[in-house]
Design an enzyme around this catalytic site. Structure first.
Site, PDB file in Angstrom:
ATOM      1  N   ASN A 147       8.117 -10.566  -1.415  1.00  0.00           N
ATOM      2  CA  ASN A 147       7.747  -9.466  -0.520  1.00  0.00           C
ATOM      3  C   ASN A 147       6.222  -9.345  -0.499  1.00  0.00           C
ATOM      4  OD1 ASN A 147       7.235  -6.997   0.696  1.00  0.00           O
ATOM      5  ND2 ASN A 147       8.830  -5.883  -0.410  1.00  0.00           N
ATOM      6  N   CYS A 199       4.913  -1.522   3.757  1.00  0.00           N
ATOM      7  CA  CYS A 199       5.595  -2.701   4.314  1.00  0.00           C
ATOM      8  C   CYS A 199       5.813  -2.606   5.826  1.00  0.00           C
ATOM      9  CB  CYS A 199       6.918  -2.935   3.602  1.00  0.00           C
ATOM     10  SG  CYS A 199       6.714  -3.249   1.843  1.00  0.00           S
ATOM     11  N   HIS A 218      10.847  -7.710   8.170  1.00  0.00           N
ATOM     12  CA  HIS A 218      10.070  -7.636   6.928  1.00  0.00           C
ATOM     13  C   HIS A 218      10.909  -8.255   5.811  1.00  0.00           C
ATOM     14  CE1 HIS A 218       7.983  -6.349   3.452  1.00  0.00           C
ATOM     15  NE2 HIS A 218       8.913  -5.489   3.090  1.00  0.00           N
TER      16      HIS A 218
HETATM   17  O1  UT7 Z   1       9.597  -3.639   1.063  1.00  0.00           O
HETATM   18  C1  UT7 Z   1      10.486  -2.588   1.082  1.00  0.00           C
HETATM   19  C2  UT7 Z   1      10.729  -2.117  -0.277  1.00  0.00           C
HETATM   20  N1  UT7 Z   1      11.538  -2.870  -1.154  1.00  0.00           N
HETATM   21  C3  UT7 Z   1      12.844  -3.173  -0.945  1.00  0.00           C
HETATM   22  O2  UT7 Z   1      13.345  -3.166   0.129  1.00  0.00           O
HETATM   23  C4  UT7 Z   1      13.639  -3.511  -2.174  1.00  0.00           C
HETATM   24  C5  UT7 Z   1      15.022  -2.893  -2.075  1.00  0.00           C
HETATM   25  N2  UT7 Z   1      15.819  -3.070  -3.255  1.00  0.00           N
HETATM   26  C6  UT7 Z   1      16.217  -4.267  -3.735  1.00  0.00           C
HETATM   27  O3  UT7 Z   1      15.859  -5.302  -3.232  1.00  0.00           O
HETATM   28  C7  UT7 Z   1      17.191  -4.275  -4.901  1.00  0.00           C
HETATM   29  O4  UT7 Z   1      17.691  -2.977  -5.093  1.00  0.00           O
HETATM   30  C8  UT7 Z   1      16.552  -4.789  -6.201  1.00  0.00           C
HETATM   31  C9  UT7 Z   1      16.285  -6.273  -6.098  1.00  0.00           C
HETATM   32  C10 UT7 Z   1      15.270  -4.042  -6.512  1.00  0.00           C
HETATM   33  C11 UT7 Z   1      17.528  -4.576  -7.382  1.00  0.00           C
HETATM   34  O5  UT7 Z   1      18.759  -5.201  -7.120  1.00  0.00           O
HETATM   35  P1  UT7 Z   1      20.126  -4.413  -7.329  1.00  0.00           P
HETATM   36  O6  UT7 Z   1      21.194  -5.357  -7.036  1.00  0.00           O
HETATM   37  O7  UT7 Z   1      20.052  -3.169  -6.513  1.00  0.00           O
HETATM   38  O8  UT7 Z   1      20.111  -4.141  -8.869  1.00  0.00           O
HETATM   39  P2  UT7 Z   1      20.076  -2.738  -9.640  1.00  0.00           P
HETATM   40  O9  UT7 Z   1      18.754  -2.069  -9.465  1.00  0.00           O
HETATM   41  O10 UT7 Z   1      21.297  -1.971  -9.295  1.00  0.00           O
HETATM   42  O11 UT7 Z   1      20.180  -3.247 -11.127  1.00  0.00           O
HETATM   43  C12 UT7 Z   1      21.360  -3.895 -11.630  1.00  0.00           C
HETATM   44  C13 UT7 Z   1      21.095  -4.334 -13.063  1.00  0.00           C
HETATM   45  C14 UT7 Z   1      20.465  -3.264 -13.925  1.00  0.00           C
HETATM   46  O12 UT7 Z   1      21.017  -3.340 -15.218  1.00  0.00           O
HETATM   47  P3  UT7 Z   1      22.125  -2.285 -15.705  1.00  0.00           P
HETATM   48  O13 UT7 Z   1      21.488  -0.934 -15.557  1.00  0.00           O
HETATM   49  O14 UT7 Z   1      23.288  -2.494 -14.770  1.00  0.00           O
HETATM   50  O15 UT7 Z   1      22.363  -2.691 -17.113  1.00  0.00           O
HETATM   51  C15 UT7 Z   1      19.018  -3.670 -13.993  1.00  0.00           C
HETATM   52  O16 UT7 Z   1      18.373  -3.235 -15.183  1.00  0.00           O
HETATM   53  O17 UT7 Z   1      20.190  -5.439 -13.069  1.00  0.00           O
HETATM   54  C16 UT7 Z   1      19.118  -5.173 -13.981  1.00  0.00           C
HETATM   55  N3  UT7 Z   1      17.915  -5.811 -13.483  1.00  0.00           N
HETATM   56  C17 UT7 Z   1      17.549  -7.053 -13.829  1.00  0.00           C
HETATM   57  N4  UT7 Z   1      18.123  -7.968 -14.624  1.00  0.00           N
HETATM   58  C18 UT7 Z   1      17.495  -9.154 -14.760  1.00  0.00           C
HETATM   59  C19 UT7 Z   1      16.994  -5.299 -12.641  1.00  0.00           C
HETATM   60  N5  UT7 Z   1      16.017  -6.184 -12.417  1.00  0.00           N
HETATM   61  C20 UT7 Z   1      16.341  -7.284 -13.157  1.00  0.00           C
HETATM   62  C21 UT7 Z   1      15.742  -8.548 -13.334  1.00  0.00           C
HETATM   63  N6  UT7 Z   1      16.354  -9.439 -14.139  1.00  0.00           N
HETATM   64  N7  UT7 Z   1      14.587  -8.883 -12.735  1.00  0.00           N
END
Ligand code: UT7
Length: 321
Positions: free
Chosen positions: A277, A113, A247
């Site tokens: 992204n 990225c 980005h």
């Molecule tokens: O290009 C550079 C690289 N990429 C990035 O910069 C991405 C950086 N990270 C992010 O954007 C975020 O961390 C994410 C969008 C990937 C995830 O968001 P988050 O608020 O950090 O969520 P999390 O990973 O802490 O997950 C919270 C909950 C989890 O459930 P439990 O374990 O609390 O029961 C996940 O399983 O949300 C769940 N979850 C979803 N639920 C519905 C994760 N993805 C999804 C989804 N739909 N698509």
């Protein structure tokens, strides 16, 4: 003084749009979750048979047209991509060939990225050294081909597309074009974000694996750090910045960076809502949209920043002619 001047920008997005509702037909997710946690509403997906080089060529042709520069003038083609057409040759040489060019240099940059910022910085250096005079710098991705479509934690986040800029070495009376850049890497953190395949590892391309929460934390911290450092290096006060063009990975990352930089969101270009992204393509696509909508205009000073797998990250300041 010899400057790397931004002469034109082009972008290209494949026609097919995949919405969050479409995704929720096959994944345990919802439009509400994806929008609330990422700001993403939809993404573009390349049709079968359409390659990264095809998207790159379309973006390149548009950038050349905007710049009013003939392809024969280009003596450097750089493609920032994580999704090359083939393991070799470089996608840049394929693009060069499709453009009918046979002069100068062509190679790919692999910084995921952050690839577009790495590529513009390399181009700037080669232009400054006189090793090239006219550079086509392209960020192009068919990132959808690296996704595990059964993984709700990564599949909704990415999209396909390409953006290109034309940089030309020109004598200018005052600093114009790329004013300063700072690039960084911390290879100790590669396992936060990677593909589980590779030509040497298992002869496969693999799919994306990510520790999202930790990447999020690092993204905010490192984008802010690189923005502050590049402003200092260039001796440009924040008040002179018209637009921040980061980005595009997650709207919440952009909001956190803006808040820490004391920059209103009105001065941050956002495309993540309809592009998701697009990795190396996200900054040049945002530039293209900025020009197309009339928000970017002559004389403005732009602040670019990115972070990606590696980890790699960085920032640049560009003054438009
Ligand atoms: O290009 C550079 C690289 N990429 C990035 O910069 C991405 C950086 N990270 C992010 O954007 C975020 O961390 C994410 C969008 C990937 C995830 O968001 P988050 O608020 O950090 O969520 P999390 O990973 O802490 O997950 C919270 C909950 C989890 O459930 P439990 O374990 O609390 O029961 C996940 O399983 O949300 C769940 N979850 C979803 N639920 C519905 C994760 N993805 C999804 C989804 N739909 N698509």
């Amino acid at each position: 003084m010899r400057c790397s001047v931004l002469k034109g920008v082009g972008g290209f997005l494949p026609a097919r749009v995949l919405t969050n509702d479409d995704l929720s037909q096959t994944l345990e997710t919802s439009d509400e979750w994806i929008r609330r946690r990422t700001g993403i509403r939809s993404r573009h997906i390349a049709a079968d048979g359409v390659l990264t080089s095809d998207l790159a060529v379309e973006a390149a042709l548009r950038a050349l047209e905007k710049a009013e520069i003939r392809p024969e003038e280009v003596d450097l083609v750089l493609v920032a991509t994580t999704t090359p057409d083939r393991t070799f040759p470089s996608t840049a040489t394929i693009v060069q060939g499709k453009l009918g060019l046979a002069q100068g240099m062509a190679f790919d940059i692999s910084a995921v990225c952050s690839g577009f910022l790495y590529a513009t910085t390399v181009a700037d250096t080669l232009l400054q050294q006189g090793q090239a005079t006219c550079a086509l710098v392209i960020g192009a991705e068919t990132f959808s081909r690296l996704l595990d479509w059964s993984d709700r934690t990564t599949a909704p986040l990415f999209g396909d597309g390409a953006g290109a800029v034309l940089l030309r070495a020109e004598e200018q009376p005052s600093p114009t074009g790329i004013l300063a850049s700072r690039l960084y890497a911390d290879g100790g953190q590669w396992s936060l974000l990677y593909t589980d395949g590779g030509p040497s590892l298992n002869q496969k391309a693999g799919v994306v694996r990510m520790q999202g929460r930790e990447v999020f934390r690092q993204a905010v911290e490192k984008m802010v750090q690189s923005l502050q450092e590049v402003l200092q290096v260039a001796s440009v006060p924040l008040e002179e910045i018209t637009w921040v063009i980061p980005h595009q990975a997650n709207l919440r990352i952009l909001e956190a960076v803006a808040e820490r930089m004391a920059m209103p969101m009105e001065r941050v270009l956002v495309t993540v809502d309809h592009h998701a992204n697009t990795s190396g393509a996200s900054i040049p696509l945002a530039l293209e949209e900025g020009f197309a909508s009339g928000r970017l205009a002559a004389g403005q000073t732009l602040l670019l920043t990115a972070i990606g797998a590696g980890l790699t990250w960085g920032a640049s300041i560009i003054r438009l002619p």
